[in-house]
Design a protein around this motif. Structure first.
Motif, PDB file in Angstrom:
ATOM      1  N   TYR A 144     -83.865 -59.811  23.440  1.00  0.00           N
ATOM      2  CA  TYR A 144     -83.452 -60.967  22.634  1.00  0.00           C
ATOM      3  C   TYR A 144     -81.960 -61.272  22.841  1.00  0.00           C
ATOM      4  CZ  TYR A 144     -87.982 -60.435  20.306  1.00  0.00           C
ATOM      5  OH  TYR A 144     -89.337 -60.353  20.040  1.00  0.00           O
ATOM      6  N   ARG A 173     -95.488 -54.184  31.419  1.00  0.00           N
ATOM      7  CA  ARG A 173     -94.109 -54.410  30.930  1.00  0.00           C
ATOM      8  C   ARG A 173     -93.082 -54.233  32.039  1.00  0.00           C
ATOM      9  NH1 ARG A 173     -95.323 -51.530  25.019  1.00  0.00           N
ATOM     10  NH2 ARG A 173     -96.776 -53.199  24.427  1.00  0.00           N
ATOM     11  N   LEU A 203     -94.267 -61.489  20.036  1.00  0.00           N
ATOM     12  CA  LEU A 203     -94.053 -61.490  21.484  1.00  0.00           C
ATOM     13  C   LEU A 203     -94.619 -60.156  21.947  1.00  0.00           C
ATOM     14  CD1 LEU A 203     -92.747 -62.810  24.000  1.00  0.00           C
ATOM     15  CD2 LEU A 203     -90.672 -61.544  23.454  1.00  0.00           C
ATOM     16  N   LEU A 204     -95.673 -60.203  22.747  1.00  0.00           N
ATOM     17  CA  LEU A 204     -96.404 -58.973  23.051  1.00  0.00           C
ATOM     18  C   LEU A 204     -96.867 -58.985  24.501  1.00  0.00           C
ATOM     19  CD1 LEU A 204     -97.650 -56.365  21.903  1.00  0.00           C
ATOM     20  CD2 LEU A 204     -99.644 -57.712  21.243  1.00  0.00           C
ATOM     21  N   ASN A 262     -86.399 -50.981  17.601  1.00  0.00           N
ATOM     22  CA  ASN A 262     -87.033 -51.527  18.816  1.00  0.00           C
ATOM     23  C   ASN A 262     -85.950 -51.965  19.811  1.00  0.00           C
ATOM     24  OD1 ASN A 262     -88.672 -52.696  20.720  1.00  0.00           O
ATOM     25  ND2 ASN A 262     -89.885 -53.887  19.262  1.00  0.00           N
ATOM     26  N   ARG A 283     -82.688 -55.713  23.079  1.00  0.00           N
ATOM     27  CA  ARG A 283     -81.960 -55.995  24.326  1.00  0.00           C
ATOM     28  C   ARG A 283     -82.457 -57.295  24.974  1.00  0.00           C
ATOM     29  NH1 ARG A 283     -81.465 -51.730  29.264  1.00  0.00           N
ATOM     30  NH2 ARG A 283     -80.501 -53.177  30.701  1.00  0.00           N
ATOM     31  N   GLY A 308     -90.902 -58.940  33.713  1.00  0.00           N
ATOM     32  CA  GLY A 308     -90.413 -60.275  33.401  1.00  0.00           C
ATOM     33  C   GLY A 308     -91.378 -61.169  32.647  1.00  0.00           C
ATOM     34  N   LEU A 309     -92.531 -60.634  32.206  1.00  0.00           N
ATOM     35  CA  LEU A 309     -93.501 -61.502  31.503  1.00  0.00           C
ATOM     36  C   LEU A 309     -92.938 -61.999  30.176  1.00  0.00           C
ATOM     37  CD1 LEU A 309     -97.005 -59.864  32.089  1.00  0.00           C
ATOM     38  CD2 LEU A 309     -95.830 -61.603  33.409  1.00  0.00           C
ATOM     39  N   ALA A 310     -92.282 -61.115  29.431  1.00  0.00           N
ATOM     40  CA  ALA A 310     -91.715 -61.560  28.145  1.00  0.00           C
ATOM     41  C   ALA A 310     -90.651 -62.627  28.380  1.00  0.00           C
ATOM     42  CB  ALA A 310     -91.130 -60.376  27.383  1.00  0.00           C
TER      43      ALA A 310
HETATM   44  C1  LIG Z   1     -90.570 -55.979  24.054  1.00  0.00           C
HETATM   45  C2  LIG Z   1     -91.554 -56.517  25.098  1.00  0.00           C
HETATM   46  C3  LIG Z   1     -92.140 -57.840  24.611  1.00  0.00           C
HETATM   47  C4  LIG Z   1     -90.799 -56.732  26.432  1.00  0.00           C
HETATM   48  O1  LIG Z   1     -91.725 -57.274  27.366  1.00  0.00           O
HETATM   49  P1  LIG Z   1     -91.449 -57.156  28.948  1.00  0.00           P
HETATM   50  O2  LIG Z   1     -92.372 -58.090  29.647  1.00  0.00           O
HETATM   51  O3  LIG Z   1     -91.468 -55.728  29.344  1.00  0.00           O
HETATM   52  O4  LIG Z   1     -89.953 -57.708  29.042  1.00  0.00           O
HETATM   53  P2  LIG Z   1     -89.212 -58.245  30.355  1.00  0.00           P
HETATM   54  O5  LIG Z   1     -89.805 -57.577  31.569  1.00  0.00           O
HETATM   55  O6  LIG Z   1     -89.188 -59.740  30.339  1.00  0.00           O
HETATM   56  O7  LIG Z   1     -87.758 -57.629  30.078  1.00  0.00           O
HETATM   57  C5  LIG Z   1     -86.587 -58.379  30.193  1.00  0.00           C
HETATM   58  C6  LIG Z   1     -85.406 -57.509  29.811  1.00  0.00           C
HETATM   59  O8  LIG Z   1     -85.487 -57.088  28.457  1.00  0.00           O
HETATM   60  C7  LIG Z   1     -84.974 -55.742  28.328  1.00  0.00           C
HETATM   61  N1  LIG Z   1     -86.064 -54.827  27.998  1.00  0.00           N
HETATM   62  C8  LIG Z   1     -87.367 -55.131  27.833  1.00  0.00           C
HETATM   63  N2  LIG Z   1     -88.068 -54.020  27.485  1.00  0.00           N
HETATM   64  C9  LIG Z   1     -87.180 -53.003  27.437  1.00  0.00           C
HETATM   65  C10 LIG Z   1     -87.279 -51.607  27.131  1.00  0.00           C
HETATM   66  N3  LIG Z   1     -88.438 -51.042  26.803  1.00  0.00           N
HETATM   67  N4  LIG Z   1     -86.152 -50.864  27.168  1.00  0.00           N
HETATM   68  C11 LIG Z   1     -84.957 -51.403  27.477  1.00  0.00           C
HETATM   69  N5  LIG Z   1     -84.787 -52.739  27.802  1.00  0.00           N
HETATM   70  C12 LIG Z   1     -85.890 -53.518  27.766  1.00  0.00           C
HETATM   71  C13 LIG Z   1     -84.399 -55.395  29.689  1.00  0.00           C
HETATM   72  O9  LIG Z   1     -83.071 -55.867  29.696  1.00  0.00           O
HETATM   73  C14 LIG Z   1     -85.292 -56.221  30.595  1.00  0.00           C
HETATM   74  O10 LIG Z   1     -84.720 -56.484  31.846  1.00  0.00           O
HETATM   75  P3  LIG Z   1     -84.883 -55.420  33.049  1.00  0.00           P
HETATM   76  O11 LIG Z   1     -86.343 -55.014  33.119  1.00  0.00           O
HETATM   77  O12 LIG Z   1     -84.403 -56.188  34.239  1.00  0.00           O
HETATM   78  O13 LIG Z   1     -83.994 -54.260  32.674  1.00  0.00           O
HETATM   79  C15 LIG Z   1     -92.697 -55.473  25.360  1.00  0.00           C
HETATM   80  O14 LIG Z   1     -92.120 -54.191  25.600  1.00  0.00           O
HETATM   81  C16 LIG Z   1     -93.686 -55.356  24.225  1.00  0.00           C
HETATM   82  O15 LIG Z   1     -94.678 -56.090  24.186  1.00  0.00           O
HETATM   83  N6  LIG Z   1     -93.458 -54.412  23.281  1.00  0.00           N
HETATM   84  C17 LIG Z   1     -94.337 -54.216  22.150  1.00  0.00           C
HETATM   85  C18 LIG Z   1     -94.261 -55.375  21.159  1.00  0.00           C
HETATM   86  C19 LIG Z   1     -92.843 -55.686  20.757  1.00  0.00           C
HETATM   87  O16 LIG Z   1     -92.049 -54.799  20.525  1.00  0.00           O
HETATM   88  N7  LIG Z   1     -92.558 -57.008  20.673  1.00  0.00           N
HETATM   89  C20 LIG Z   1     -91.232 -57.495  20.289  1.00  0.00           C
HETATM   90  C21 LIG Z   1     -90.979 -57.382  18.843  1.00  0.00           C
HETATM   91  S1  LIG Z   1     -91.929 -58.514  17.911  1.00  0.00           S
END
Ligand SMILES: CC(C)(COP(=O)(O)OP(=O)(O)OC[C@H]1O[C@@H](n2cnc3c(N)ncnc32)[C@H](O)[C@@H]1OP(=O)(O)O)[C@@H](O)C(=O)NCCC(=O)NCCS
Length: 154
Positions: A118, A79, A72-73, A111, A116, A82-84
């Motif tokens: 998940y 970031r 999931l990236l 991580n 959070r 809400g894309l994830a």
């Molecule tokens: C982890 C990852 C996929 C999150 O993607 P994202 O699009 O930013 O996530 P969302 O916007 O859908 O976040 C939803 C919620 O998750 C939590 N969250 C996501 N990233 C966070 C962070 N860096 N720190 C704290 N909470 C986080 C929060 O609760 C967030 O809600 P909020 O923004 O209203 O507080 C992204 O940071 C990423 O690609 N990281 C590198 C790869 C990775 O770690 N992948 C997952 C492990 S395989």
């Protein structure tokens, strides 16, 4: 953020996924790992694209009884929008379509943001896999946290 749709990715998207991995990950997956997944019917890659650029993708595998989230990236500049979450909804839809009993994943114990996310989507911690990942500073190893979410009642 434009309201770009989540769509299935196929072999034509390989270069875009490789590029997204390259700009987003300390240990990016290369074409040789990604291409078989784009061609295999028991693997599903889903992406969100805007203005011709792939912003985010997820990879989920169909196992005999369960499904496993492999990746999931989201691109670094995209970031916390809400894309994830949108990809997770689509992944859960795939697992439901497969009638998977659970959706499983592994994540680095350090991580916190992903963990959070998940938990927010209903995953619980099942255990740890010791020294599973190379550490991000290159000096040692990091444990994996094993998490899963039930998809339907037994
Ligand atoms: C982890 C990852 C996929 C999150 O993607 P994202 O699009 O930013 O996530 P969302 O916007 O859908 O976040 C939803 C919620 O998750 C939590 N969250 C996501 N990233 C966070 C962070 N860096 N720190 C704290 N909470 C986080 C929060 O609760 C967030 O809600 P909020 O923004 O209203 O507080 C992204 O940071 C990423 O690609 N990281 C590198 C790869 C990775 O770690 N992948 C997952 C492990 S395989």
């Amino acid at each position: 953020m434009p309201a770009a749709e989540v769509r299935p990715l196929d072999a034509a998207d390989l270069a875009a996924v490789v590029e997204l991995e390259r700009v987003s990950q300390p240990f990016p997956l290369a074409a040789g790992r990604l291409k078989p997944a784009l061609l295999d019917r028991s693997e599903r890659l889903l992406g969100i694209q805007a203005d011709g650029r792939l912003l985010a993708y997820a990879h989920v595998s169909r196992l005999p009884f369960d499904a496993e989230l492999q990746s999931l990236l989201v691109a670094p500049g995209e970031r916390r929008q809400g894309l994830a979450g949108r990809l997770m909804q689509a992944v859960l839809g795939e697992a439901r379509g497969w009638r998977s009993e659970s959706l499983q994943l592994e994540v680095r114990v350090g991580n916190a943001g992903a963990i959070r996310l998940y938990r927010h989507w209903g995953f619980v911690e099942d255990g740890r896999r010791r020294d599973y990942y190379p550490s991000l500073d290159g000096a040692g190893r990091e444990d994996a946290l094993l998490m899963s979410r039930r998809m339907r009642e037994a």
